[in-house]
Design an enzyme around this catalytic site. Structure first.
Site, PDB file in Angstrom:
ATOM      1  N   CYS A 199       0.832  -1.209   0.000  1.00 37.99           N
ATOM      2  CA  CYS A 199       0.000   0.000   0.000  1.00 37.99           C
ATOM      3  C   CYS A 199       0.865   1.257   0.000  1.00 37.99           C
ATOM      4  CB  CYS A 199      -0.910  -0.015   1.228  1.00 37.99           C
ATOM      5  SG  CYS A 199      -1.897   1.482   1.378  1.00 37.99           S
ATOM      6  N   CYS A 220      -0.464   4.093   2.237  1.00 37.90           N
ATOM      7  CA  CYS A 220      -0.214   3.909   3.674  1.00 37.90           C
ATOM      8  C   CYS A 220       1.256   4.156   4.013  1.00 37.90           C
ATOM      9  CB  CYS A 220      -0.534   2.482   4.118  1.00 37.90           C
ATOM     10  SG  CYS A 220      -2.014   1.797   3.413  1.00 37.90           S
ATOM     11  N   ASP A 221       2.166   3.670   3.177  1.00 35.10           N
ATOM     12  CA  ASP A 221       3.575   3.591   3.588  1.00 35.10           C
ATOM     13  C   ASP A 221       4.522   4.484   2.794  1.00 35.10           C
ATOM     14  OD1 ASP A 221       2.814   1.642   5.422  1.00 35.10           O
ATOM     15  OD2 ASP A 221       3.018   0.032   3.955  1.00 35.10           O
TER      16      ASP A 221
END
Ligand code: NAP
Length: 335
Positions: free
Chosen positions: A148, A151-152
């Site tokens: 992701c 997200c990261d």
């Protein structure tokens, strides 16, 4: 018009809740199904799992959903879907289905928090990212291996990252990662991309992105954190190491349908088999979105399938409540 079965709407007794429409999953298909069922006054309950919205909520921006000419953030889009369904009476529960019994009526769905007895079930459980299944992947997940970018990505500010895959997800996420990363290397197993042409052009034109063609990742290298990948040339068989700080894997998805094994028809890839009206083989059970769609897997098509499944669920409930077959279109007209 009230055509509900003995007006049961959502009766709760002894940890058991009796509902007319239970939606399992809260992505675009599930929340759209809930919107349609709610507008038919059926008070649908949506089992959202622990993460509302499914995969689209992890997408930085959605640019191909009509009505948002500038694009819309995935998480924001899901919030709008939820608000719209709730406005008409849908109830979103952060609970997960753990067991189903579709062999008798009412249909039974156990969750972490209780049990639902449902007249109709709409399955919209979506899909989960596929893994490479190479040494180092599992060990390094959260330490440089990610599925992701939204997200990261932030953790890779001014770092070098590898993206694996050649589809829309890989390119879209690679382009997103260039906001943070110093360089993004896309490793693809062939010499031509699966992704759509607009994304291809954007990726090719991006000065931070380079491609490694005809290569697969055979190992992810690192200790506390990722420091490289081992690449194998799919044409020559040659292997070499490539230094990197992160590995983002976007190689497709597996439908989340294990819960229904043995009860519904599932194809060899794991997708629920539905007819063109979203019916599974069990009366009153419908499926929509990526769990039942090996072909399109877009937000717009999932939402469309969700709407269709809900319309059929409404029709089913109406037929159950009446001796006379009635017209299938029961959604409220636009106002
Ligand atoms: P996908 O289209 O199935 O692409 C997966 C990619 O990963 C392919 O390039 C495939 O290579 C590669 N791959 C698969 N297994 C591999 C392995 N073991 N090792 C190395 N590479 C591997 O998946 P996706 O990109 O996640 O897209 C899924 C669906 O969502 C598609 O329908 C897509 O159009 C849609 N989507 C749309 C958008 C958008 O429109 N903006 C954004 C994201 C996703 P091959 O090409 O050789 O098979």
């Amino acid at each position: 018009m009230d055509f509900s079965l003995s007006n049961l709407s959502t009766n709760k007794t002894d940890g058991q809740q009796h509902v007319e429409v239970l939606v399992i999953g809260s992505g675009p298909a599930g929340l759209t199904a809930a919107l349609y069922a709610a507008r038919a006054d059926l008070n649908p309950v949506v089992l959202a799992g622990m993460d509302l919205g499914g995969q689209v909520s992890l997408t930085y921006t959605v640019e191909n959903y009509p009505g948002f000419p500038e694009g819309v953030g995935g998480a924001e889009m899901v919030e709008l879907f939820q608000k719209q369904a709730e406005r008409f009476g849908a109830k979103v529960e952060f609970d997960t289905a753990t067991e189903v019994d579709l062999s008798k009526r009412p249909l039974r769905v156990k969750t972490y928090n209780g049990e639902y007895l449902a007249e109709t079930v709409i399955i919209t459980t979506g899909a989960t990212p596929l893994h490479l299944n190479v040494p180092g992947e599992k060990e390094m997940t959260g330490r440089g291996v990610s599925y992701c970018a939204t997200c990261d990505g932030w953790f890779f500010k001014d770092k070098d990252v590898v993206v694996v895959g050649g589809g829309d997800s890989a390119l879209e996420e690679a382009i997103f990662l260039t906001r943070y990363a110093k360089s993004v290397t896309i490793v693809h197993r062939r010499d031509s991309l699966r992704a759509g042409v607009i994304l291809q052009n954007r990726a090719m034109e991006n000065p931070k992105i380079t491609f490694v063609w005809n290569a697969v990742v055979t190992q992810i290298l690192g200790g506390e954190a990722v420091h490289g990948v081992r690449l194998k040339d799919t044409v020559t068989g040659e292997e070499r190491e490539h230094a990197t700080d992160g590995v983002f894997i976007f190689i497709g998805h597996k439908p989340n349908t294990e819960l229904f094994e043995g009860q519904l028809e599932i194809d060899e890839l794991g997708y629920l088999i539905v007819d063109k009206l979203m019916h599974t083989r069990v009366a009153g059970v419908f499926a929509a979105g990526e769990a039942a769609d090996p072909h399109f897997r877009q937000v717009i098509t999932s939402a469309g399938m969700g709407a269709a499944a809900a319309m059929q669920a409404i029709h089913f409930i109406q037929e159950q409540a009446s001796d006379e077959p009635q017209t299938p279109v029961l959604v409220k007209s636009e106002s």
